[in-house]
Design a protein around this motif. Structure first.
Motif, mmCIF file in Angstrom:
data_model
loop_
_atom_site.group_PDB
_atom_site.id
_atom_site.type_symbol
_atom_site.label_atom_id
_atom_site.label_comp_id
_atom_site.label_asym_id
_atom_site.label_seq_id
_atom_site.Cartn_x
_atom_site.Cartn_y
_atom_site.Cartn_z
ATOM 1 N N LYS A 121 1.051 -8.652 0.678
ATOM 2 C CA LYS A 121 -0.336 -8.246 0.948
ATOM 3 C C LYS A 121 -1.087 -7.976 -0.353
ATOM 4 C CE LYS A 121 -0.841 -7.840 5.549
ATOM 5 N NZ LYS A 121 -1.940 -8.452 6.320
ATOM 6 N N LEU A 122 -0.465 -7.224 -1.235
ATOM 7 C CA LEU A 122 -1.111 -6.886 -2.501
ATOM 8 C C LEU A 122 -1.299 -8.124 -3.380
ATOM 9 C CD1 LEU A 122 0.697 -3.517 -3.362
ATOM 10 C CD2 LEU A 122 -1.603 -3.836 -2.416
ATOM 11 N N LYS A 123 -0.315 -9.024 -3.354
ATOM 12 C CA LYS A 123 -0.419 -10.273 -4.111
ATOM 13 C C LYS A 123 -1.630 -11.077 -3.656
ATOM 14 C CE LYS A 123 2.151 -14.576 -4.907
ATOM 15 N NZ LYS A 123 3.395 -15.319 -4.554
ATOM 16 N N ASN A 124 -1.909 -11.034 -2.346
ATOM 17 C CA ASN A 124 -3.043 -11.776 -1.787
ATOM 18 C C ASN A 124 -4.334 -10.962 -1.794
ATOM 19 O OD1 ASN A 124 -1.384 -13.995 -1.235
ATOM 20 N ND2 ASN A 124 -0.800 -13.171 0.771
ATOM 21 N N LYS A 125 -4.271 -9.790 -2.458
ATOM 22 C CA LYS A 125 -5.430 -8.897 -2.576
ATOM 23 C C LYS A 125 -5.975 -8.472 -1.207
ATOM 24 C CE LYS A 125 -6.837 -10.817 -7.052
ATOM 25 N NZ LYS A 125 -6.032 -9.832 -7.783
ATOM 26 N N GLU A 126 -5.056 -8.250 -0.265
ATOM 27 C CA GLU A 126 -5.430 -7.779 1.067
ATOM 28 C C GLU A 126 -5.376 -6.257 1.115
ATOM 29 O OE1 GLU A 126 -3.707 -9.944 4.473
ATOM 30 O OE2 GLU A 126 -2.814 -11.289 2.974
#
Length: 373
Positions: A246-251
């Motif tokens: 999630k964080l990698k995808n900036k979600e």
């Protein structure tokens, strides 16, 4: 003209004596939320918000009686709930419509003197819990359960929801959640309520408008989305890989961080403790354990601590409450704050009419229709 601030962030729009957030400390009428969460009942908090003082024993007994005696809702409202397409309607949409409908059955709906408004506040606060419980039961093919006049507010809500009297720890959990969510300064739904009644519209309009604002996922829907996230993760070993992705995808990680708190939401720790107790009691410790893992990881990697919605999700889930009822329960609690702000707005009213910074084209010459290319 002064330039605009996106989202009115940092703008002081009014004065209020109801609640404050100063140095990351939330208080109701100057009483710390930590003390209220541990020591007070929801009825005490309702009285405090509406009267700006803690009740005496007699005053508390009176408001408890008034709330219990006004919890029943008109049969026409129950039949209206039955008429909805229960396979598609969201409970917040049902609640918004039902509260508006209540106003049609209140002979004092348009009586605007202070005493009438206080009586309407009692009726609305009492009945909103009944509407949520009735909708839940009707949707599940069950008949609504009438409230008992000898039960407190939190206990009555669980009784109407489940058709049986609740255990002490369940009552404690709901009471604590109601206290913690009761008011939160000038949040989006509270501001909406004040803007509405500043036109001298009635209380039912103000509460309906506030519910409409709370329905949005950026305001009231966070705890429902937290539980959706936990359900998607499924097992503890999946938690960190899921969050990393999630964080990698900036979600956005729901339930983490808060716009007005820099060092953490002071309400979160109380529901964290309830989550630990309830999940252990019901054999669902994985939801608490998973939540702790996520909270620690996101705080370490992004500097975002949990907010009140994060642990309320696993608390409500442990109580067997449908996930899409989480926001309506938030509304049951926040109605106490909305009503306090509405009454305060009426007491010192001025129409709320801000300006907008214009960003369109400069003045233009009107072109007749045949000459427009």
């Amino acid at each position: 003209m002064t330039t605009s601030t996106k989202g009115l962030e940092g703008i002081v729009a009014t004065q209020s004596s109801i609640s404050s957030i100063i140095d990351d400390q939330l208080s109701y009428v100057g009483y710390k939320i930590d003390d209220l969460a541990v020591k007070s009942s929801f009825e005490e908090v309702i009285y405090l918000l509406w009267n700006l003082k803690l009740p005496t024993e007699d005053e508390l007994a009176r408001i408890k009686t008034e709330l219990a005696e006004n919890m029943e809702i008109p049969n026409a409202v129950i039949e209206h709930l039955r008429s909805y397409d229960l396979s598609t309607v969201h409970p917040m949409a049902a609640l918004r419509t039902a509260v508006s409908l209540l106003g049609l059955y209140d002979s004092e709906a348009d009586v605007m003197d202070p005493e009438a408004n206080k009586r309407k506040a009692i009726r609305i606060q009492a009945k909103i819990a009944t509407i949520v419980a009735a909708f839940s039961r009707i949707r599940n093919g069950q008949d609504p359960v009438k409230p008992k006049k000898n039960l407190g507010y939190a206990e009555n809500f669980l009784y109407m929801l489940n058709g049986k009297e609740a255990e002490d720890i369940e009552i404690e959990a709901i009471n604590k959640a109601l206290v913690l969510h009761a008011d939160h300064e000038l949040n989006a739904s509270t501001f909406t309520a004040r803007v509405c009644v500043a036109t001298l519209s009635d209380i039912y309009s103000g509460i309906t408008a506030a519910i409409s604002a709370l329905k949005g996922p950026l305001h009231g829907g966070a705890n429902e989305n937290v539980m959706k996230m936990l359900t998607e993760i499924g097992e503890e070993e999946n938690a960190i890989p899921y969050i990393e992705e999630k964080l990698k995808n900036k979600e956005k990680i729901m339930g983490m961080g808060h716009r007005v708190y820099q060092n953490g939401d002071p309400r979160a720790k109380h529901l964290k403790k309830m989550s630990e107790e309830l999940t252990k009691l019901t054999g669902q410790e994985k939801w608490y354990n998973m939540s702790v893992e996520i909270e620690e990881y996101v705080k370490e990697s992004k500097g975002l601590p949990a907010n009140v919605d994060f642990y309320s999700a696993s608390v409500y889930h442990s109580l067997g409450i449908d996930h899409d009822l989480f926001t309506p329960i938030f509304a049951v609690s926040r109605t106490s704050g909305w009503l306090a702000h509405i009454l305060e707005q009426y007491d010192n009213n001025r129409l709320i009419r801000p300006r907008a910074e214009y960003t369109g084209p400069e003045l233009q010459d009107y072109v007749e229709l045949p000459q427009r290319g």
